[in-house]
Design an enzyme around this catalytic site. Structure first.
Site, PDB file in Angstrom:
ATOM      1  CE1 TYR A  76       1.214  -0.284   4.354  1.00 12.98           C
ATOM      2  CE2 TYR A  76       0.157   1.864   4.368  1.00 12.98           C
ATOM      3  CZ  TYR A  76       0.989   0.937   4.957  1.00 12.98           C
ATOM      4  OH  TYR A  76       1.613   1.228   6.143  1.00 12.98           O
TER       5      TYR A  76
ATOM      6  CE  LYS B 164       3.203   3.289   3.207  1.00 11.57           C
ATOM      7  NZ  LYS B 164       3.414   3.309   4.654  1.00 11.57           N
TER       8      LYS B 164
ATOM      9  CD  GLU C 220      10.164   1.750  10.324  1.00 10.03           C
ATOM     10  OE1 GLU C 220       9.981   2.740   9.601  1.00 10.03           O
ATOM     11  OE2 GLU C 220      10.080   0.580   9.905  1.00 10.03           O
TER      12      GLU C 220
ATOM     13  CG  LEU D 114       8.392   2.476   4.562  1.00 12.57           C
ATOM     14  CD1 LEU D 114       8.184   1.311   3.603  1.00 12.57           C
ATOM     15  CD2 LEU D 114       7.071   3.168   4.831  1.00 12.57           C
TER      16      LEU D 114
HETATM   17  N1  PDD Z   1       2.946   4.843   7.377  1.00 10.46           N
HETATM   18  N2  PDD Z   1       7.708   3.708   8.728  1.00 10.46           N
HETATM   19  C1  PDD Z   1       6.570   2.990   8.820  1.00 10.46           C
HETATM   20  C2  PDD Z   1       6.610   1.664   9.481  1.00 10.46           C
HETATM   21  C3  PDD Z   1       5.374   3.504   8.280  1.00 10.46           C
HETATM   22  O1  PDD Z   1       4.239   2.779   8.374  1.00 10.46           O
HETATM   23  C4  PDD Z   1       5.390   4.792   7.673  1.00 10.46           C
HETATM   24  C5  PDD Z   1       4.169   5.403   7.077  1.00 10.46           C
HETATM   25  C6  PDD Z   1       6.606   5.501   7.619  1.00 10.46           C
HETATM   26  C7  PDD Z   1       6.696   6.856   6.986  1.00 10.46           C
HETATM   27  O2  PDD Z   1       6.632   6.785   5.591  1.00 10.46           O
HETATM   28  P1  PDD Z   1       6.117   8.016   4.732  1.00 10.46           P
HETATM   29  O3  PDD Z   1       6.859   9.213   5.178  1.00 10.46           O
HETATM   30  O4  PDD Z   1       6.442   7.635   3.345  1.00 10.46           O
HETATM   31  O5  PDD Z   1       4.632   8.164   4.993  1.00 10.46           O
HETATM   32  C8  PDD Z   1       7.740   4.915   8.148  1.00 10.46           C
HETATM   33  C9  PDD Z   1       1.730   5.310   6.738  1.00 10.46           C
HETATM   34  C10 PDD Z   1       1.520   6.770   6.798  1.00 10.46           C
HETATM   35  C11 PDD Z   1       0.554   4.490   7.256  1.00 10.46           C
HETATM   36  O6  PDD Z   1       0.723   3.296   7.359  1.00 10.46           O
HETATM   37  O7  PDD Z   1      -0.523   5.031   7.486  1.00 10.46           O
END
Ligand code: PDD
Length: 280
Positions: free
Chosen positions: A33, A147, A179, A204
């Site tokens: 996703y 992701k 993270e 991620l």
């Molecule tokens: N999640 N690390 C993890 C484990 C994440 O699930 C996310 C983002 C990020 C940040 O990635 P980005 O800056 O590309 O949004 C880092 C999204 C927002 C979610 O699952 O809703």
């Protein structure tokens, strides 16, 4: 008007978007996703999000014929159909439907779905106050760079944090801070150096993370992408989380220890302000 969402080529009322019980996403979390921010009629860092989506599909060997143009247009159309000028778009692609077998079947038609939401804006008070974090062993698999929709470990620990009186958790693997449950983690050391874990299979590689690093460098802030420990994080002047939905959220208390002066720090403020300018 009901929310309009997208499923397998059709824009439908949200409540009518149904997926089959033998979808591999449903049975095996066999899907990926993206969550992309939309502001002033523009997808924020739209291209890097789509590149990461295609990378996730490649890494999971999910066959598809989607193009970057199609994915971009689909997201823009969804915001238009919902009369929204800002919000977030959630887009998900699973391998598709198959009889339940332990291996990974080939030649399936992927299931693609997308929906939009308004999201919750952070107030100045919320930013200033920051969040309270608990550290927790990173119990996720070792392909956090994908992701994938297999998010139960993250959700489980996020809830454990809430049940324990914290707002969220930050994962630690072999003594290294990886993270947040749904966000990347940064610290600012005594010399105002911005530090975040280098992107590898254990985190991620966030699009917001990369944007914050670029902004920091433009503003002359020294950036190091390297491992850091819980002790280093607890001694940091600032700690914050970044993601497309949070943007930047200071962590002002970790495992009950105050971080810096217990409020949002200087570098956090600069980065958030510059990010806001970037998104317009
Ligand atoms: N999640 N690390 C993890 C484990 C994440 O699930 C996310 C983002 C990020 C940040 O990635 P980005 O800056 O590309 O949004 C880092 C999204 C927002 C979610 O699952 O809703």
């Amino acid at each position: 008007m009901s929310r309009i969402s997208f499923l397998n080529g059709q824009f439908l009322p949200h409540e009518n978007c149904m997926v089959h019980i033998e979808d591999r996403g449903f049975q095996f979390a066999d899907g990926i996703y993206e969550v992309t921010l939309f502001k002033n009629g523009r997808l924020i860092d739209g291209d890097p999000h789509i590149e990461r989506l295609f990378r996730s599909l490649r890494e999971m060997k999910i066959e598809h014929n989607f193009t970057k143009e199609f994915i971009t247009q689909l997201q823009l159309d969804l915001f238009a159909k919902n009369n929204m000028s800002e919000g977030t778009c959630y887009i998900q692609i699973t391998r598709g439907m198959a009889n339940r077998v332990p291996w990974v079947p080939k030649n399936l038609t992927p299931t693609i779905s997308a929906t939009v939401s308004l999201g919750k804006k952070m107030t100045e008070e919320e930013f200033e106050k920051g969040v309270s974090i608990m550290t927790h062993e990173d119990i996720r698999w070792k392909r956090c760079d994908i992701k994938s929709v297999a998010l139960f470990a993250s959700s489980f620990i996020n809830q454990k944090a809430k049940d324990s009186g914290f707002d969220d958790a930050i994962f630690v693997r072999d003594g290294v801070v990886t993270e947040g449950t749904f966000a990347n983690a940064f610290i600012v050391d005594a010399n105002d150096t911005l530090i975040t874990k280098a992107a590898d299979n254990l985190i991620l590689c966030g699009i917001t993370r990369n944007r914050m690093i670029a902004i920091a460098k433009e503003k002359g802030i020294k950036v190091e992408e390297r491992n850091f420990s819980v002790a280093e994080m607890l001694n940091a002047k600032e700690v914050f989380l970044t993601s497309s939905s949070l943007i930047l959220r200071p962590a002002t208390k970790i495992d009950g220890n105050q971080i810096g002066n217990g409020k949002a720090g200087k570098i956090s403020r600069i980065l958030l302000e510059e990010y806001k300018k970037f998104i317009g």
